[in-house]
Write a protein that holds these residues in place. Structure first.
Motif, short mmCIF file in Angstrom:
data_model
loop_
_atom_site.label_atom_id
_atom_site.label_comp_id
_atom_site.label_asym_id
_atom_site.label_seq_id
_atom_site.Cartn_x
_atom_site.Cartn_y
_atom_site.Cartn_z
N GLN A 154 -21.82 -2.99 -0.94
CA GLN A 154 -22.67 -1.85 -0.57
C GLN A 154 -23.46 -1.33 -1.76
O GLN A 154 -24.56 -0.79 -1.61
CB GLN A 154 -21.82 -0.71 0.00
CG GLN A 154 -21.12 -1.06 1.31
CD GLN A 154 -19.71 -1.58 1.09
OE1 GLN A 154 -19.42 -2.11 0.01
NE2 GLN A 154 -18.85 -1.44 2.07
N ASP A 293 -26.23 2.51 6.95
CA ASP A 293 -24.77 2.40 6.91
C ASP A 293 -24.22 3.81 7.13
O ASP A 293 -24.14 4.62 6.20
CB ASP A 293 -24.33 1.84 5.56
CG ASP A 293 -22.82 1.59 5.52
OD1 ASP A 293 -22.09 2.12 6.39
OD2 ASP A 293 -22.37 0.87 4.61
N GLU A 295 -21.21 4.85 8.05
CA GLU A 295 -19.88 5.12 7.52
C GLU A 295 -19.94 5.43 6.02
O GLU A 295 -19.24 6.31 5.52
CB GLU A 295 -18.95 3.92 7.76
CG GLU A 295 -18.89 3.45 9.22
CD GLU A 295 -18.39 4.55 10.16
OE1 GLU A 295 -17.65 5.43 9.69
OE2 GLU A 295 -18.76 4.52 11.34
N ASP A 296 -20.80 4.68 5.28
CA ASP A 296 -20.89 4.87 3.84
C ASP A 296 -21.99 5.86 3.45
O ASP A 296 -22.23 6.10 2.28
CB ASP A 296 -21.15 3.52 3.16
CG ASP A 296 -20.76 3.55 1.68
OD1 ASP A 296 -19.69 4.08 1.35
OD2 ASP A 296 -21.56 3.03 0.87
N SER A 314 -28.16 7.38 -1.14
CA SER A 314 -26.71 7.33 -1.03
C SER A 314 -26.14 8.74 -0.92
O SER A 314 -26.77 9.71 -1.35
CB SER A 314 -26.10 6.62 -2.25
OG SER A 314 -26.48 7.29 -3.45
#
Length: 347
Positions: A154, A293, A295-296, A314
């Protein structure tokens, strides 16, 4: 007179005697002649027989001569043919002799090559063993790195086609209920800006402050990706937003207000952070792939022209559902088009 008669008688006697003798002599000669004649006849017959035999023998000899001549001619022809055959055989013999010599040389050459190949084969076998050893080491290293990568991919900027292995293809379409009146939707995948706003029904879902539109699909778990063709469009925002973002009041495209997007404006590219981050792209993108993504809590953007990474948000503070987000800046800026992608199970 008597004497005369006597002489006459004596003379007659003598003549008669002489005649008798002559007769006998003639008879003897006649018999001899007869015998000779008979002998001559026999001799004639014998000669005739011999003549006939000689004639037959002559004829036979003539035939034999002709036969011999024919055989002689045949033998002469056969001799000539044999001479030619001998010359032909001699020529073939010489050719075979040369070919034999050439084959001997070829054999020696092949033997030399065979020996070389044998040596090369042995060397290749050794090289193969060495390469196999190195391969096993490399494979072990790759497996180790792959294991490390699987645990931390990731955080790496993979090529998009490789990254897609870990995401599900999202078949995104546009939601007309969210489209700003200035936007024109076509085929559920293309958006452009019209000359003037359309007269559309008012609803709580529609953007009114900015010319934006959302995708119908919403995401609240797992990993997803979709692609958007920007082509020569000269002003756009792309990304995701929360389903409950502000739409009526003045809207700010930033993470604090629930937007995670990048922008192309006036030939410059920006990540819409707070404050904005200018981006340097090596190549103008025609297609952009967006990776979400959930979940992340990451969203990444990739340029599909050169498979380069553009930007990653992020720690996005995701909560609730998220939806694809699109914005146009000018009426003549062109259009955006969502590429149809078949849904695939997560790798």
């Amino acid at each position: 007179m008597i004497w005369f008669l006597f002489d006459c008688e004596f003379g007659m006697f003598s003549f008669s005697e002489q005649l008798r003798k002559d007769k006998e002599t003639l008879q003897t000669k006649h018999d001899q002649l007869k015998e000779e004649k008979e002998q001559l006849r026999k001799d004639k017959e014998t000669l005739q027989t011999e003549h006939d035999q000689l004639k037959e023998e002559k004829e036979q000899l003539r035939k034999d001569k002709e036969t011999l001549q024919t055989e002689h001619d045949q033998l002469k022809e056969e001799k000539e043919q044999l001479r030619k055959d001998k010359e032909t055989l001699q020529t073939k013999h010489d050719q075979l002799k040369e070919e034999k010599e050439q084959l001997r040389k070829d054999k020696e050459t092949l033997q030399t090559k065979h020996d070389q190949l044998k040596e090369e084969k042995e060397q290749l076998r050794k090289d193969k063993e060495t390469l196999q050893t190195e391969h096993d080491k490399l494979q072990q290293e790759i497996d180790d790195r792959k294991a490390q990568f699987e645990n931390g991919w990731q955080n790496s900027h993979l090529f998009p086609d490789w990254r897609k292995k870990y995401y599900q293809a999202a078949n995104v379409t546009l939601d007309p209920d969210t489209a700003h009146p200035a936007l024109i939707l076509s085929e559920e995948r293309q958006v452009s800006m019209g000359e003037k706003p359309q007269d559309l029904p008012r609803n709580q879902m529609r953007f009114e402050s900015l010319p934006c539109v959302l995708g119908k699909q919403s995401f609240s778990s797992e990993r997803h990706f979709w692609e958007v063709k920007v082509n020569s469009c000269t002003g756009w925002d792309l990304g995701i937003c929360r389903s409950n973002v502000m739409r009526k009041e003045r809207t700010y495209i930033k993470p604090e207000d629930g937007f995670w997007a990048i922008r192309m404006y006036n030939h410059e590219y920006w990540a819409l952070t707070s404050p904005e981050t200018q981006l340097t792209l090596k190549q103008h993108p025609c297609t952009i792939c967006i990776f979400l993504d959930y979940e992340d809590q990451r969203i990444s953007f990739y340029n599909m022209e050169d498979n380069s990474h553009i930007y990653t948000f992020s720690q996005g503070a995701f909560y609730g559902s998220l939806r694809p987000f699109f914005r146009l800046w000018f009426k003549d800026s062109g259009h955006l088009y969502i590429c149809p992608l078949s849904k695939e199970p997560e790798a």
